[in-house]
Design an enzyme around this catalytic site. Structure first.
Site, PDB file in Angstrom:
ATOM      1  CG  HIS A 244       6.067  -5.843   0.144  1.00 18.09           C
ATOM      2  ND1 HIS A 244       7.270  -5.454  -0.439  1.00 18.09           N
ATOM      3  CD2 HIS A 244       5.900  -7.143  -0.201  1.00 18.09           C
ATOM      4  CE1 HIS A 244       7.775  -6.463  -1.116  1.00 18.09           C
ATOM      5  NE2 HIS A 244       6.988  -7.505  -0.986  1.00 18.09           N
TER       6      HIS A 244
HETATM    7  O1  RIB Z   1       4.251  -5.779  -4.108  1.00 12.87           O
HETATM    8  C1  RIB Z   1       3.790  -6.061  -2.808  1.00 12.87           C
HETATM    9  C2  RIB Z   1       2.334  -5.731  -2.667  1.00 12.87           C
HETATM   10  O2  RIB Z   1       1.560  -6.562  -3.509  1.00 12.87           O
HETATM   11  C3  RIB Z   1       1.814  -6.008  -1.246  1.00 12.87           C
HETATM   12  O3  RIB Z   1       0.772  -5.114  -0.950  1.00 12.87           O
HETATM   13  C4  RIB Z   1       1.273  -7.395  -1.354  1.00 12.87           C
HETATM   14  O4  RIB Z   1       0.257  -7.668  -0.384  1.00 12.87           O
HETATM   15  C5  RIB Z   1       0.695  -7.375  -2.730  1.00 12.87           C
HETATM   16  O5  RIB Z   1      -0.590  -6.772  -2.647  1.00 12.87           O
END
Ligand code: RIB
Ligand code: CA
Length: 323
Positions: A244
């Protein structure tokens, strides 16, 4: 060089974002601020320090942020399926050779932005507690930010609950404050886009073979993450995972990596089943001005190009004044 502040809750995919940010030739990481999120504040801070050391960038300062959400939660955390399976408490990297700076993250963000002689970009890939606290303490700081890029939210689906994405769910009030803070340009990389770009073990082998600090660091930290994601949230492609936070850096390197639309988006801070849900007015049902540039899809090939180009440079080893 584009100056950026990275707000992280390191975590595996945060570590990839850090590696790409320090490796990308056009970006200058002024500092990393750490938040409670994937892990406790002390763990996310320690993992951020470990990651920067592994990248040869111990010159990048780290500032520890808030250890609690902006306001007490009205509901207990819903029982999740992934806890402990996505992010190790301690990344498999050598112990850090330094500690975090004495100044707190929120104070540093405010003082750095107020002293800025050119606009600064904020990349927020953690719960938005630090950013919201900074905006509440000093609303004027939004004038010094050319772009706020957030990893968070989901229009089509959540990942921490059916309705909410992890970063927003961890502190919905903070996200609501930031969405309404009036930044010149707020770009959100939600699950709608991050789930379009995955990394698998074949890519990890390619990165390790680069023989660079960035390639080796990312290869070292992502194996656990891919296993955990495959177990609890399998993607279409077996043994792969959406990284992500990395998409935020890929976007700064190549804005065409995502398809953005200017929409009105808000955060649910009150209901029980939808607590932390991001609601995107895709059909303009409300008489409300668009406030967010929302990424509805992402391009895997463009992401891979940005990933490889930022990690293949040995520049992670160069300190301030990168060429
Ligand atoms: O949903 C994904 C996010 O949540 C990313 O930033 C991961 O590192 C967690 O923080
Ligand atoms: Ca994160």
């Amino acid at each position: 060089m584009r100056p950026i502040i990275l707000d992280v809750d390191t975590g595996n995919d945060d570590a990839v974002a850090i590696a790409m940010a320090v490796g990308a030739s056009g970006l200058d990481v002024l500092g990393c601020t750490t938040a409670l999120g994937n892990l406790t504040l002390s763990q996310t801070t320690d993992n951020t320090l470990r990651t920067l050391d592994a990248l040869g960038r111990s010159d990048v300062p780290v500032y520890a942020g808030r250890a609690k959400p902006l306001v007490p939660r009205p509901y207990p955390f819903a029982p999740g399926r992934s806890s402990g399976l996505m992010h190790e408490a301690t990344l498999p990297l050598a112990a850090a050779g330094r500690g975090a700076a004495h100044e707190g993250a929120v104070d540093w963000i405010v003082s750095t932005l107020r002293a800025a002689t050119e606009p600064i970009t904020i990349v927020a890939v953690a719960p938005l507690t630090n950013i919201a606290a900074a905006v509440i303490a000093a609303p004027d700081i939004v004038e010094h930010v050319d772009e706020l890029v957030i990893m968070g939210g989901g229009h089509e689906f959540g990942n921490r609950t059916p309705a909410a994405e992890f970063n927003i769910y961890a502190d919905p009030t903070a996200a609501d404050v930031v969405f309404q803070a009036g930044f010149e340009r707020t770009v959100v990389m939600p699950l709608d886009a991050t789930h379009d770009v995955v990394m698998d073990r074949a890519m990890l082998e390619r990165l390790d073979a680069l023989g660079t600090p960035g390639g080796s660091t990312v290869a070292a930290v992502l194996d656990f993450y891919i296993t955990g994601h495959d177990l609890t949230h399998p993607m279409e492609q077996a043994a792969s995972a959406p990284v992500h936070d990395a998409l935020c850096i890929a976007y700064l390197m190549d804005p065409e990596v995502v398809e953005l639309r200017h929409v009105h988006a808000s955060v649910d801070t009150t209901s029980f089943h939808n607590y932390g849900r991001t609601t995107v007015d895709v059909n303009q049902r409300l008489d409300a001005e668009p406030n967010i540039w929302w990424a509805f899809s992402a391009d895997q090939a463009r992401f891979d190009r940005a990933l490889l180009s930022s990690l293949q440079s040995a520049s992670s080893n160069e300190g301030p004044g990168k060429k």
